[in-house]
Design a protein around this motif. Structure first.
Motif, PDB file in Angstrom:
ATOM      1  N   LEU A  71       0.829  -1.212   0.000  1.00 23.02           N
ATOM      2  CA  LEU A  71       0.000   0.000   0.000  1.00 23.02           C
ATOM      3  C   LEU A  71       0.860   1.257   0.000  1.00 23.02           C
ATOM      4  N   ASP A  72       1.919   1.246   0.800  1.00 23.19           N
ATOM      5  CA  ASP A  72       2.825   2.397   0.827  1.00 23.19           C
ATOM      6  C   ASP A  72       3.451   2.639  -0.548  1.00 23.19           C
ATOM      7  N   SER A  73       3.925   1.571  -1.186  1.00 21.23           N
ATOM      8  CA  SER A  73       4.611   1.742  -2.471  1.00 21.23           C
ATOM      9  C   SER A  73       3.662   2.294  -3.535  1.00 21.23           C
ATOM     10  N   LEU A  74       2.448   1.803  -3.561  1.00 18.53           N
ATOM     11  CA  LEU A  74       1.478   2.292  -4.546  1.00 18.53           C
ATOM     12  C   LEU A  74       1.055   3.728  -4.254  1.00 18.53           C
ATOM     13  N   ALA A  75       0.852   4.031  -2.983  1.00 17.18           N
ATOM     14  CA  ALA A  75       0.458   5.395  -2.609  1.00 17.18           C
ATOM     15  C   ALA A  75       1.568   6.390  -2.933  1.00 17.18           C
ATOM     16  N   ILE A  76       2.797   6.013  -2.658  1.00 19.02           N
ATOM     17  CA  ILE A  76       3.920   6.913  -2.937  1.00 19.02           C
ATOM     18  C   ILE A  76       4.051   7.154  -4.440  1.00 19.02           C
ATOM     19  N   ALA A  77       3.979   6.087  -5.225  1.00 21.37           N
ATOM     20  CA  ALA A  77       4.095   6.240  -6.686  1.00 21.37           C
ATOM     21  C   ALA A  77       2.997   7.153  -7.214  1.00 21.37           C
ATOM     22  N   ALA A  78       1.766   6.930  -6.779  1.00 15.04           N
ATOM     23  CA  ALA A  78       0.657   7.761  -7.245  1.00 15.04           C
ATOM     24  C   ALA A  78       0.826   9.210  -6.783  1.00 15.04           C
ATOM     25  N   PHE A  79       1.228   9.387  -5.536  1.00 19.93           N
ATOM     26  CA  PHE A  79       1.388  10.728  -4.982  1.00 19.93           C
ATOM     27  C   PHE A  79       2.478  11.500  -5.715  1.00 19.93           C
ATOM     28  N   ILE A  80       3.604  10.859  -5.964  1.00 18.63           N
ATOM     29  CA  ILE A  80       4.684  11.535  -6.678  1.00 18.63           C
ATOM     30  C   ILE A  80       4.259  11.848  -8.110  1.00 18.63           C
ATOM     31  N   ALA A  81       3.538  10.929  -8.735  1.00 20.08           N
ATOM     32  CA  ALA A  81       3.078  11.157 -10.115  1.00 20.08           C
ATOM     33  C   ALA A  81       2.212  12.409 -10.214  1.00 20.08           C
ATOM     34  N   SER A  83       2.054  14.896  -7.974  1.00 16.94           N
ATOM     35  CA  SER A  83       2.629  16.080  -7.329  1.00 16.94           C
ATOM     36  C   SER A  83       3.872  16.582  -8.052  1.00 16.94           C
ATOM     37  N   GLY A  84       3.969  16.266  -9.323  1.00 16.48           N
ATOM     38  CA  GLY A  84       5.048  16.829 -10.119  1.00 16.48           C
ATOM     39  C   GLY A  84       5.952  15.814 -10.785  1.00 16.48           C
ATOM     40  N   ALA A  85       5.758  14.534 -10.526  1.00 10.80           N
ATOM     41  CA  ALA A  85       6.541  13.441 -11.134  1.00 10.80           C
ATOM     42  C   ALA A  85       8.036  13.705 -10.970  1.00 10.80           C
ATOM     43  N   SER A  86       8.750  13.949 -12.073  1.00 14.56           N
ATOM     44  CA  SER A  86      10.202  14.133 -11.974  1.00 14.56           C
ATOM     45  C   SER A  86      10.575  15.393 -11.199  1.00 14.56           C
ATOM     46  N   ALA A 118      12.530   1.334  -7.182  1.00 14.66           N
ATOM     47  CA  ALA A 118      13.321   1.985  -8.225  1.00 14.66           C
ATOM     48  C   ALA A 118      12.592   1.918  -9.564  1.00 14.66           C
ATOM     49  N   ILE A 119      11.987   0.776  -9.843  1.00 21.24           N
ATOM     50  CA  ILE A 119      11.220   0.638 -11.091  1.00 21.24           C
ATOM     51  C   ILE A 119      10.027   1.582 -11.083  1.00 21.24           C
ATOM     52  N   LEU A 120       9.290   1.613  -9.958  1.00 20.14           N
ATOM     53  CA  LEU A 120       8.143   2.520  -9.862  1.00 20.14           C
ATOM     54  C   LEU A 120       8.575   3.974 -10.019  1.00 20.14           C
ATOM     55  N   TYR A 121       9.621   4.346  -9.298  1.00 20.80           N
ATOM     56  CA  TYR A 121      10.056   5.739  -9.358  1.00 20.80           C
ATOM     57  C   TYR A 121      10.589   6.087 -10.742  1.00 20.80           C
ATOM     58  N   ALA A 122      11.359   5.187 -11.345  1.00 24.62           N
ATOM     59  CA  ALA A 122      11.874   5.452 -12.686  1.00 24.62           C
ATOM     60  C   ALA A 122      10.724   5.642 -13.668  1.00 24.62           C
ATOM     61  N   PHE A 123       9.694   4.834 -13.542  1.00 29.30           N
ATOM     62  CA  PHE A 123       8.529   4.980 -14.421  1.00 29.30           C
ATOM     63  C   PHE A 123       7.885   6.349 -14.228  1.00 29.30           C
ATOM     64  N   VAL A 124       7.648   6.734 -12.979  1.00 23.48           N
ATOM     65  CA  VAL A 124       7.025   8.036 -12.695  1.00 23.48           C
ATOM     66  C   VAL A 124       7.939   9.170 -13.159  1.00 23.48           C
ATOM     67  N   PHE A 140      19.597   8.660 -11.853  1.00 20.38           N
ATOM     68  CA  PHE A 140      20.625   7.686 -11.479  1.00 20.38           C
ATOM     69  C   PHE A 140      21.042   7.864 -10.019  1.00 20.38           C
ATOM     70  N   LEU A 141      21.320   9.096  -9.617  1.00 21.51           N
ATOM     71  CA  LEU A 141      21.729   9.356  -8.229  1.00 21.51           C
ATOM     72  C   LEU A 141      20.640   8.973  -7.236  1.00 21.51           C
ATOM     73  N   ARG A 142      19.415   9.369  -7.531  1.00 25.36           N
ATOM     74  CA  ARG A 142      18.313   9.064  -6.611  1.00 25.36           C
ATOM     75  C   ARG A 142      18.120   7.562  -6.454  1.00 25.36           C
ATOM     76  N   LEU A 143      18.219   6.822  -7.542  1.00 26.48           N
ATOM     77  CA  LEU A 143      18.050   5.373  -7.461  1.00 26.48           C
ATOM     78  C   LEU A 143      19.218   4.715  -6.732  1.00 26.48           C
ATOM     79  N   CYS A 144      20.424   5.183  -6.979  1.00 25.01           N
ATOM     80  CA  CYS A 144      21.581   4.630  -6.258  1.00 25.01           C
ATOM     81  C   CYS A 144      21.492   4.922  -4.759  1.00 25.01           C
ATOM     82  N   TYR A 145      21.113   6.148  -4.402  1.00 24.92           N
ATOM     83  CA  TYR A 145      20.974   6.494  -2.982  1.00 24.92           C
ATOM     84  C   TYR A 145      19.895   5.650  -2.316  1.00 24.92           C
TER      85      TYR A 145
END
Length: 184
Positions: A71-81, A83-86, A118-124, A140-145
């Protein structure tokens, strides 16, 4: 159980901070505010009962923490999408969530969840990026961190679990020793 209780309270605090920032401090131009507020409301509907009622103490599906992690992962992906995505200032939610997963699961599961995040965030992120070198570098930096946090917190959590097991074994042996001395 202790980690799930801590994480449910932190989840609620993060929602309160995000709500205050959205309502009072952030420039929300470029955000889909109707969708943002809908997701925030849905997250409150999930976070408040989880923090107060502690369903992970009663129902097996919550005891695995998998349901809350999904639930957290889906909510975060949707929220970031929405609220400005990248450009969303909320990408740090992934770091918090990866740390929360690493606190609750084994290192292998924490890294697997990190790859999923990382896959979810990269997609968004890629949904709205302008295909520049800088944006690729930022992603790249965000995913590595995110991976570094997952591995680091996963190792710390493993050490804490080992320490807790050692303490429980010492307490068990001490109680058994005490029992033997009281019989004699």
């Amino acid at each position: 159980m202790r980690m799930e209780a801590l994480i449910s309270r932190i989840r609620l605090m993060v929602l309160v901070v995000n709500t205050m920032a959205l309502a009072l401090l952030l420039d929300t131009r470029g955000m889909q505010m109707d969708a943002v507020w809908l997701i925030v409301a849905l997250c409150y509907l999930y976070a408040i009962p989880t923090a107060i009622l502690e369903p992970y103490r009663r129902w097996r599906v919550f005891q695995t923490s998998i349901l809350t992690a999904v639930l957290d992962s889906l909510a975060i992906a949707a929220f970031i999408a929405v609220s400005g995505a990248s450009e969303s200032p909320f990408y740090l939610l992934y770091y918090l969530s990866v740390a929360a997963i690493a606190m609750r699961f084994d290192l292998r599961q924490a890294v697997a969840a990190c790859v999923w995040y990382a896959i979810l965030y990269a997609f968004v992120y890629l949904w709205t990026w302008d295909a520049g070198t800088n944006e690729a570098g930022v992603l790249f930096l965000r995913l590595c961190y995110m991976l570094f946090i997952s591995v680091g917190v996963g190792h710390l959590a493993r050490e804490e679990r080992t320490r807790r097991q050692q303490i429980e074994e010492i307490e068990r042996l001490s109680a058994a020793n005490e029992k033997l001395h009281t019989r004699n």
